[in-house]
Design an enzyme around this catalytic site. Structure first.
Site, PDB file in Angstrom:
ATOM      1  N   THR A  43      -4.583 -34.525 -87.501  1.00  0.00           N
ATOM      2  CA  THR A  43      -5.180 -34.683 -86.119  1.00  0.00           C
ATOM      3  C   THR A  43      -5.120 -34.003 -85.164  1.00  0.00           C
ATOM      4  OG1 THR A  43      -3.146 -36.252 -85.862  1.00  0.00           O
ATOM      5  CG2 THR A  43      -4.570 -37.384 -86.939  1.00  0.00           C
ATOM      6  N   ALA A  44      -4.371 -32.917 -85.314  1.00  0.00           N
ATOM      7  CA  ALA A  44      -4.249 -31.750 -84.471  1.00  0.00           C
ATOM      8  C   ALA A  44      -5.499 -31.000 -84.282  1.00  0.00           C
ATOM      9  CB  ALA A  44      -2.771 -31.103 -84.517  1.00  0.00           C
ATOM     10  N   ARG A  45      -5.367 -29.688 -84.785  1.00  0.00           N
ATOM     11  CA  ARG A  45      -6.448 -28.874 -85.017  1.00  0.00           C
ATOM     12  C   ARG A  45      -6.747 -28.225 -86.268  1.00  0.00           C
ATOM     13  NH1 ARG A  45      -7.482 -30.581 -80.721  1.00  0.00           N
ATOM     14  NH2 ARG A  45      -7.615 -29.553 -78.710  1.00  0.00           N
TER      15      ARG A  45
ATOM     16  N   HIS B 228     -13.069 -36.222 -85.314  1.00  0.00           N
ATOM     17  CA  HIS B 228     -12.130 -36.039 -84.197  1.00  0.00           C
ATOM     18  C   HIS B 228     -11.946 -37.066 -83.231  1.00  0.00           C
ATOM     19  CE1 HIS B 228     -10.683 -32.280 -81.872  1.00  0.00           C
ATOM     20  NE2 HIS B 228      -9.994 -33.199 -81.614  1.00  0.00           N
ATOM     21  N   ILE B 229     -11.562 -38.198 -83.779  1.00  0.00           N
ATOM     22  CA  ILE B 229     -11.448 -39.540 -82.891  1.00  0.00           C
ATOM     23  C   ILE B 229     -10.224 -40.396 -83.078  1.00  0.00           C
ATOM     24  CG2 ILE B 229     -13.924 -40.082 -82.931  1.00  0.00           C
ATOM     25  CD1 ILE B 229     -11.462 -41.738 -85.344  1.00  0.00           C
ATOM     26  N   ALA B 230      -9.282 -39.436 -83.714  1.00  0.00           N
ATOM     27  CA  ALA B 230      -7.761 -40.242 -83.484  1.00  0.00           C
ATOM     28  C   ALA B 230      -7.118 -40.529 -82.293  1.00  0.00           C
ATOM     29  CB  ALA B 230      -6.849 -39.238 -84.328  1.00  0.00           C
ATOM     30  N   GLY B 231      -7.584 -39.702 -81.192  1.00  0.00           N
ATOM     31  CA  GLY B 231      -6.997 -40.169 -80.117  1.00  0.00           C
ATOM     32  C   GLY B 231      -8.016 -40.641 -79.121  1.00  0.00           C
TER      33      GLY B 231
ATOM     34  N   GLU C  37     -16.510 -27.958 -86.686  1.00  0.00           N
ATOM     35  CA  GLU C  37     -16.740 -29.059 -86.194  1.00  0.00           C
ATOM     36  C   GLU C  37     -18.152 -29.120 -85.714  1.00  0.00           C
ATOM     37  OE1 GLU C  37     -13.930 -30.879 -83.690  1.00  0.00           O
ATOM     38  OE2 GLU C  37     -12.447 -30.751 -85.260  1.00  0.00           O
TER      39      GLU C  37
ATOM     40  N   ASP D 116      -9.066 -35.740 -89.627  1.00  0.00           N
ATOM     41  CA  ASP D 116      -9.623 -36.109 -88.291  1.00  0.00           C
ATOM     42  C   ASP D 116     -10.226 -34.637 -87.467  1.00  0.00           C
ATOM     43  OD1 ASP D 116     -10.562 -37.999 -86.476  1.00  0.00           O
ATOM     44  OD2 ASP D 116      -9.063 -36.986 -85.137  1.00  0.00           O
TER      45      ASP D 116
ATOM     46  N   ASP E 143      10.428 -28.897 -85.721  1.00  0.00           N
ATOM     47  CA  ASP E 143       9.576 -28.274 -84.656  1.00  0.00           C
ATOM     48  C   ASP E 143      10.980 -27.462 -83.926  1.00  0.00           C
ATOM     49  OD1 ASP E 143       9.063 -27.731 -81.959  1.00  0.00           O
ATOM     50  OD2 ASP E 143       7.836 -29.688 -81.683  1.00  0.00           O
TER      51      ASP E 143
END
Length: 297
Positions: free
Chosen positions: A222-224, A272-275, A253, A248, A167
């Site tokens: 799990t981001a985009r 798209h449910i990780a969070g 989508e 995810d 990063d």
């Protein structure tokens, strides 16, 4: 008035009950109706489907604050808000634990073939020679070291995974830090993506960067969805250059029924449910509602 265009946990409605609220979880899909109610709105609460662009803001002359039920901002033209004096409430880190638990939980289940084995038992099988792999001792490449990337790294340590982190915009512990994307990918057993979608991160994993990974590597997103060039991901999986993928989020989508990634044995897809745990949604709703209260008074 506060307009809420997508689903929100009831705790937010309770906290905002002293205000006039217009709540329609499908309002994002009906732009003209949305524009009509925005004419009186002082507050707006959205998730990721409501496009907060110049057209929308032109119909909201009294808007003072926008609450985002999540952390991604690719659906909000943030550069348009400050000139209009509009505050933006973003609950950064509120779903980090949920995403981190998803990443490690799915990785363990994937490496141990638990979904396939469960299906076999349901069909009368009792195959005990598919032992799978431990995640301890494997190298995890974490791309993005915000709240979620940090939560993943912290939990991966408990499983004795070897960590690498990339990063360029965050302060990464020296023992994990890598200086380039190529360096973090080279030799990684698992890659987990935790960066926002921008022009620079679009198709971050593509034909060139996927080729750096070992043939057994697993990619977790799990981001985009747009962070991965899915056509190249499919090609790499088909020619067995990669061990698998846990997705995810997707470029489209929901994915189409003809999407070939859905039918790969070494690809697991979730919607798209990780969070999206009960815990994280309560935390997010409280954070956003409190933010609106502080701005609107």
């Amino acid at each position: 008035m506060i307009v809420i265009t997508e689903s929100v946990h009831p705790v937010a409605l309770e906290m905002l009950s002293s205000y006039e609220i217009y709540y329609d979880p499908d309002l994002y899909a009906h732009r003209e109706a949305l524009f009509s109610v925005l004419s009186r709105a002082r507050g707006l609460i959205v998730r990721n489907k409501t496009q907060v662009d110049a057209e929308l803001l032109a119909h909201a002359p009294h808007l003072q604050v926008i609450g985002r039920l999540g952390v991604g901002l690719d659906n909000i033209h943030t550069d348009l808000l400050s000139p209009k004096g509009i505050h933006l409430i973003v609950p950064r880190g509120a779903n980090a634990i949920s995403v981190a638990e998803y990443v490690l939980g799915m990785l363990i289940a994937f490496q141990r073939h638990l979904l396939l084995l469960t299906q076999q038992v349901r069909q009368g099988g009792w195959i005990r020679d598919m032992s799978g792999l431990e995640i301890g001792g494997r190298t995890l490449a974490v791309i993005g070291y915000g709240a979620t990337g940090q939560a993943v790294a912290q939990r991966a340590q408990a499983f004795h995974m070897r960590l690498r982190v990339y990063d360029p915009f965050a302060q990464v512990p020296q023992k994990w830090a890598t200086s380039t994307l190529e360096e973090v990918l080279d030799g990684a057993d698992v890659v987990s993506l935790h960066v926002p979608l921008t022009a620079k991160t679009f198709h971050l994993l593509n034909e060139k960067t996927l080729a750096i990974l070992p043939h057994h590597a697993t990619v977790i997103n799990t981001a985009r969805g747009e962070l991965i060039d899915e056509s190249q991901l499919l090609a790499a999986l088909t020619r067995k250059h990669l061990g698998g993928a846990i997705l995810d989020v997707r470029e489209v989508e929901p994915p189409q029924a003809s999407d070939k990634l859905l039918y790969q044995d070494n690809v697991w897809c979730t919607p798209h449910i990780a969070g999206l745990t009960e815990d994280s949604q309560i935390a997010i709703a409280r954070y956003v509602a409190q933010g609106l209260i502080e701005v609107l008074g």
